[in-house]
Design a protein around this motif. Sequence first.
Motif, PDB file in Angstrom:
ATOM      1  N   ALA A   1     -22.968  22.221  39.058  1.00  0.00           N
ATOM      2  CA  ALA A   1     -22.165  23.279  39.676  1.00  0.00           C
ATOM      3  C   ALA A   1     -21.430  24.055  38.581  1.00  0.00           C
TER       4      ALA A   1
ATOM      5  N   ASP B   1     -24.363  30.786  43.623  1.00  0.00           N
ATOM      6  CA  ASP B   1     -24.487  29.774  44.677  1.00  0.00           C
ATOM      7  C   ASP B   1     -24.951  30.327  46.019  1.00  0.00           C
TER       8      ASP B   1
ATOM      9  N   ASN C   1     -31.468  30.650  40.543  1.00  0.00           N
ATOM     10  CA  ASN C   1     -31.298  31.022  41.955  1.00  0.00           C
ATOM     11  C   ASN C   1     -32.207  32.213  42.299  1.00  0.00           C
TER      12      ASN C   1
END
Lengths: 399, 254
Positions: free
Chosen positions: A50, A71, A114
């Motif tokens: 994270a 995220d 991502n």
Amino acid sequence: MSAVTSPQPPVLAAAGQHGNTAHSDGGWALVPVQTRSERFTSVDPAAFDAVTGLEADWKLTPVAIVRPLIDGVLDGSPYQYSSTETEGTSLEWVDRSDVRVGAAGMPEEKASANAWSTFEKALSITLSGEETAHVTVNRSALGGHARAAHTLITAKPNSNATVVLQNSGSALLSENVEIVVEDGANLTVISVQEWDGSAVHLASHFARVGRDARLKHIVVSLGGKVVRVNPSVHLVEAGADGQLFGLYFADAGQHLEQRVYVHHVAPNTISRVNYKGALNGAGARTVWVGDVLIGPDAAGTDSYEANRNLVLSEGTRADSIPNLEIECGDIVGAGHASATGRFDDEHLFYLQARGIPEDKARRLVVLGFLTEIIQKIGKGDLESRLLEAIEIELGGVAA
Amino acid sequence: MSTLVINDLHVSVETDQGTKHILKGVDLTLEQGSIHAIMGPNGSGKSTLAYTIAGHPKYHVESGSVKLDGEEVLDMSVDARARAGIFLAMQYPVEIPGVTVSNFLRTAKTAIDGEAPALRPWLKEIRGSMEALRMDKTFAERNVNEGFSGGEKKRHEILQLELLKPRFAVLDETDSGLDVDALKIVSEGVNRAKANTGLGVLLITHYTRILRYIHPDFVHVFVDGRVAEEGGPELADRLENEGYDRYLTGTSVG
């Protein structure tokens, strides 16, 4: 001989001595010394820890603003673009399964992964003509929702081309751009960020440059709230040449960042990195990190990187961090330079002594400072348009 | 006929060692169309006088005045002085990256005249002056002073003198670092500008060499921040033979 008592250093409070305690900038002491090429890579965002905003990779970036791209869920569908192309070029959407996907690099951070894991189609630009070809891709209608994009640029052997990625309008975009310059090709890629004031854009460019091939890569960032373009160029075959230039102009409240990485893998490779920026207005912020790694087999490497920033007002901040790793003893040269400063008053005096009023003289100096990079573009219409855009930026510079 | 009158000028500069007084009461009157040579040993304040007239912020005027046709020059900004007709040819002109000579010249000409010059005659004039100064055509597209040799920088200064047509020009050691051919070319440029525009010249030099090509009407010997002796061209001949020793013994004992 008389005894000399050396003066004792004053006793400092436990926390008072500079360098005596760990820095508070994200606990760098915990990060092991790591060669630039050994960073963790993955196309799976879940494989990355994270992001807290303290990581070396993120600590200079306003993470809260780019969080949706790290995220959040991204829209990976094909987007609208317009393009102009000359002969010897082709543009098409290709599937994720295309063999060229992943040919130039892999994500090194979570927002890049991502985007990589969510794009549905990649926009593929192929350049094959030996006569100089031009492609311009305009993206001006991406919209304000979080998006992913993937672009593949392939310069076939001995091709000669310029690709302009022209960005404007609103955006909340994380993207990867893969660039493969095959043997003997000569490719120029220019990414121009003239986004709206609210746009957020994270981009990773990965390039592989082949035998006796040349890549000129230019990043021009003028508009956007947060723009971070990170080009990494791998000179993987003998004689490969990477020329990386950048120009940025941060206004009040704007964050413009570029993390440049050049990896000399093969012998007799050349690289030149030159980024120049101007900062004007409260909260104008720029970041330049320049990593150069000369690998153990890269004998005969000739490398130089430079970053220069011109500060035009109070309340700005420019970070400039050159890093040079040399694993090979037999190189032609490797150097770096970094300078951040205000106007040279002697420049102003010279111009004013010729009758030019102070405000005009200032603008001339800033424009001149940035023009060096514009002159590298080698495409007259784009050069003059960007000069105009910079002159408009300069309208906000106080005399 | 314009005049530039310097009256009891005192100038200091801040150094690491504190305030240093350099000019200690300079009196000098220049008429348009005449050539005044200022000669003197190193450190006598010749360049300080030049930069003070042009308005360099480093030099602090303690007292005195510099008047152009009765108007106080010292109250004007640097650019206003240039627009009023004062030109300084610098000894060490700075490089200005990214600004081409042609862009610079046009911008300066526009500022001095208050309007942009008509394109065709202007280009023709530049070309003519550059040819006369034996400057290559490519010069116009190079960045101001960037990578210029010493001689090229001086020619570029004189090119500006010819194009901007000031009323008074201060030439700060324009002869330094020039070989004899370049010295002749540069001197011819100054003489041409004077013939064409009736320029007044304040020629600052350490050596008499340039005075063979630019003939002064008056010679002023500068020692320790003031004019120690004045005369006609014959004074320069005397300096050529005797040097500055005669003045120095009296002023810098020890």
